[in-house]
Scaffold this active site. Structure first.
Site, mmCIF file in Angstrom:
data_model
loop_
_atom_site.group_PDB
_atom_site.id
_atom_site.type_symbol
_atom_site.label_atom_id
_atom_site.label_comp_id
_atom_site.label_asym_id
_atom_site.label_seq_id
_atom_site.Cartn_x
_atom_site.Cartn_y
_atom_site.Cartn_z
ATOM 1 N N ARG A 47 12.372 -43.842 41.088
ATOM 2 C CA ARG A 47 11.580 -42.989 40.196
ATOM 3 C C ARG A 47 12.381 -41.746 39.797
ATOM 4 O O ARG A 47 11.836 -40.656 39.660
ATOM 5 C CB ARG A 47 10.240 -42.605 40.827
ATOM 6 C CG ARG A 47 9.417 -43.807 41.302
ATOM 7 C CD ARG A 47 8.114 -43.388 41.991
ATOM 8 N NE ARG A 47 7.602 -44.497 42.793
ATOM 9 C CZ ARG A 47 6.610 -44.412 43.684
ATOM 10 N NH1 ARG A 47 6.000 -43.245 43.863
ATOM 11 N NH2 ARG A 47 6.228 -45.451 44.371
ATOM 12 N N ASP A 276 15.052 -42.646 47.427
ATOM 13 C CA ASP A 276 14.651 -41.340 46.898
ATOM 14 C C ASP A 276 15.808 -40.353 46.927
ATOM 15 O O ASP A 276 15.776 -39.330 46.223
ATOM 16 C CB ASP A 276 13.513 -40.751 47.750
ATOM 17 C CG ASP A 276 12.226 -41.545 47.656
ATOM 18 O OD1 ASP A 276 12.117 -42.421 46.776
ATOM 19 O OD2 ASP A 276 11.309 -41.287 48.474
#
Length: 287
Positions: A47, A276
């Site tokens: 993301r 991440d």
């Protein structure tokens, strides 16, 4: 007559080569080596660099570029008025200052939301991007894009809509610049049928496969339409990695948040991972 034959042969050769270079619909699925990276290990920012900036925002994608990730991953849904927007949850509640479902809100309503303050006041005012904005911003950057079709059953025809946008931005021509994946394997099959020269991935959840594991039957099915098998990291062992490779696919487990998890996956032979924290992949670049 001989000159005519020579011209026709040259023309045919030109058309074939041109089709291959453009990744035309007749192009057979080929090796992952076509994806351009700085090493053989594929570092995917989940993301965006979501450990450092609010997920699925331009700030997170810019951070992934700054940290020299090979890909950033994003999630695509559709607004009430038909725009492709980048957001993970089917509602806006968790990552914005608004409430409601993405599919029930217009693009204008979604654009009024603050998608950054929940993460840090530093990112106050960060907006939900459209997929078009993301593709336009990064199409010429040194980074690839992993697009997840999120809950495609809620958005009939989203596969064709994504394909149309990739074609409009000429991002279907560089094989490996974009990879499209989903947990909904029927959706990925439909996308592959629509745009077979663009790489695709089958996401594999722990919940759905924890009892059976990822069997050879599963892998044989995936191999018909996918270039990648991207499972939850808890499902991955050396045997699965070997079986994926035997079928000509690559494996990018998700989501890595510790050096211990990164090290285990690297040493059982994965092709990369989704994280991440993009720095977790750096140690393996030179290996």
């Amino acid at each position: 007559m001989n000159h005519c034959k020579t011209f026709l042969c040259c023309l045919s050769l030109f058309l074939v080569v041109g089709s291959l270079m453009l990744g035309g619909p007749g192009l057979k699925k080929t090796a992952f080596a076509e994806v351009k990276t700085d090493s053989r290990f594929i570092n995917v920012a989940h993301r965006g660099a979501s450990g450092y900036a609010p997920e699925n925002t331009i700030a997170a994608f810019d951070k992934a570029v700054e940290m020299k990730a090979d890909f950033f991953e994003l999630d695509v849904q559709r607004s009430k008025d038909g725009h492709l927007v980048v957001l993970h949850d089917t509602s806006v509640d968790r990552t914005t200052d608004g409430t409601g479902y993405v599919r029930d809100m217009t693009l204008a309503e979604l654009k009024r939301l603050d998608a950054g303050s929940w993460f840090s006041s530093k990112y106050s005012g960060e907006k939900i991007p459209t997929l078009e904005e993301v593709l336009e911003r990064y199409r010429n950057k040194r980074i690839n894009i992993l697009i997840e079709l999120k809950k495609p059953s809620l958005y009939p025809g989203i596969e064709q809509q994504v394909a149309n946008l990739l074609r409009e931005k000429h991002m279907d021509r560089w094989r490996g610049k974009v990879v499209v994946q989903s947990f909904n394997h029927d959706s990925i099959r439909r996308f592959h049928q629509t745009m077979p020269w663009v790489m695709t991935g089958a996401l594999v959840s722990y919940t759905s496969y924890k009892d059976t594991g990822v069997t050879n039957e599963h892998l044989n099915t995936f191999a018909r339409y996918a270039d990648f098998v991207n499972p939850n990291k808890k499902l991955v062992d050396r045997d699965l990695v070997n079986r994926v490779h035997q079928r000509g696919m690559k494996i990018l487990p998700y989501t890595v948040r510790s050096s211990e998890a990164a090290d285990r996956l690297f040493h059982i032979g994965v092709d990369g991972f989704v994280t991440d924290y993009p720095e977790l992949g750096y140690i393996y670049y030179a290996q």
